[in-house]
Write a protein that holds these residues in place. Structure first.
Motif, short mmCIF file in Angstrom:
data_model
loop_
_atom_site.label_atom_id
_atom_site.label_comp_id
_atom_site.label_asym_id
_atom_site.label_seq_id
_atom_site.Cartn_x
_atom_site.Cartn_y
_atom_site.Cartn_z
N ARG A 17 0.84 -1.19 0.00
CA ARG A 17 0.00 0.00 0.00
C ARG A 17 0.87 1.24 0.00
N ARG A 18 0.26 2.34 -0.44
CA ARG A 18 0.97 3.62 -0.47
C ARG A 18 0.54 4.44 0.74
N THR A 19 1.50 5.13 1.35
CA THR A 19 1.21 5.99 2.48
C THR A 19 2.22 7.13 2.51
N PHE A 32 11.47 2.27 0.86
CA PHE A 32 10.26 1.57 1.28
C PHE A 32 10.36 1.25 2.77
N ILE A 44 5.11 -0.81 2.44
CA ILE A 44 4.53 0.49 2.17
C ILE A 44 5.54 1.34 1.39
N HIS A 45 5.02 2.26 0.59
CA HIS A 45 5.88 3.11 -0.24
C HIS A 45 5.22 4.47 -0.41
N ARG A 46 5.98 5.43 -0.95
CA ARG A 46 5.48 6.79 -1.16
C ARG A 46 5.44 7.16 -2.64
N ASP A 48 4.22 7.92 -6.29
CA ASP A 48 2.94 8.32 -6.84
C ASP A 48 3.06 8.44 -8.35
N ILE A 52 6.52 7.07 -9.94
CA ILE A 52 6.57 5.64 -10.21
C ILE A 52 7.25 5.38 -11.56
N VAL A 83 3.25 -2.32 -6.00
CA VAL A 83 3.78 -0.96 -5.96
C VAL A 83 3.24 -0.15 -7.13
N THR A 86 -0.66 0.59 -6.85
CA THR A 86 -1.07 1.48 -5.75
C THR A 86 -0.47 2.88 -5.86
N SER A 87 0.23 3.15 -6.96
CA SER A 87 0.88 4.45 -7.11
C SER A 87 -0.08 5.53 -7.60
#
Length: 275
Positions: A17-19, A32, A44-46, A48, A52, A83, A86-87
């Motif tokens: 999931r992205r957060t 990550f 989890i990753h950031r 977007d 990406i 990844v 969910t970006s």
């Protein structure tokens, strides 16, 4: 391997999931973060839609591979797809951003694969090219941008569908089909150049030889081969063989092309001219 690497047994399920922030209980690992899940691992990753790309996704996941958090091709592919998807808010926007950003990185040299793709494109001769083992099809799309008539072939139905969708959206003339490198669904002498770029390391020795024979059957003018030189086969990428220059020379002797050239450039290269 450090103490943080211990996820035993290896993950069988990967949740992504992205957060914007790292919650309590997660361990930072490069760009990550992760924590053990009930039956696998949670990542989890950031990333977007603006960040990406193939390079950013792989860079983040390799930190997890190097620590043993992700083990094997299946877990790596689950994580990679998670990844990417969910970006962005939906699949269409996520895949569009992934393709556009990845191709931009290849074009301006930021991608680790940029010099490999640049060399491969410089070796293509004639008006038509077939990329065998195309995966996402970045090389095929670049060749279309070069004005070539492009065909692509991959054993994965999912990868082929993604390439078709990306080519339609971008207006690139790429014909993509599902097919096995050892039995190509193309006629003899049907394209000018056939490329096998970072494909043979995914095959066993006999299959690699059959793939080269098939490429020579289909190519009118040239077959271009590139392989990575690794200390150990990258299991997470699905590599089966640790290849050296001697492998390329041995295979060339078995398939007996009219002429062959070998050289090194970010790995090993072989350029075959069909009889």
């Amino acid at each position: 391997m450090t103490a943080l690497a211990c996820v035993d047994p290896p993950p069988t399920r990967v949740a992504v999931r992205r957060t914007l922030s790292v919650p309590a209980g997660f361990v930072n690992c490069g760009p990550f973060a992760w924590r053990p899940g009930i039956d696998g691992v949670e990542i989890i990753h950031r990333l977007d839609a603006s960040t990406i790309s193939d390079a950013s996704m792989v860079d983040g996941l390799l930190h997890l591979v190097n620590l043993g958090i992700l083990a094997g091709r299946h877990a790596f592919e689950q994580a990679a797809l998670g990844v990417i998807r969910t970006s962005a808010p939906d699949d269409d926007r996520a895949w569009a951003a992934f393709y556009d950003n990845s191709l931009a990185e290849l074009a301006d040299g930021r991608s680790p694969f940029a010099p490999i793709h640049l060399r491969a494109r410089s070796l293509v001769v004639g008006e038509s090219v077939l990329e065998v083992g195309s995966c996402f099809g970045f090389l095929a799309l670049q060749c279309a941008g070069d004005g070539r008539r492009v065909h692509a072939c991959d054993i994965s139905l999912g990868a082929t569908a993604l390439l078709k969708s990306a080519a339609r959206r971008r207006g690139d003339d790429v014909s993509a089909v599902v097919g096995d490198a050892t039995a190509l669904p193309f006629g003899a002498d049907s394209v000018d150049t056939v490329t096998l770029i970072h494909l043979l390391e995914h095959l066993d020795d006999g299959s690699a030889r059959r793939a080269l024979s098939e490429a020579l059957r289909v190519a009118r003018r040239r077959v271009v081969v590139a392989v990575p030189y690794e200390d150990h086969p990258s299991e997470h990428f699905g590599h089966l063989l640790r290849l050296t220059a001697s492998h390329l020379r041995h295979w060339a002797e078995l398939v007996e092309p009219a002429t062959v050239e070998f050289f090194d450039d970010h790995g090993g290269w072989m350029v075959l001219t069909p009889r």
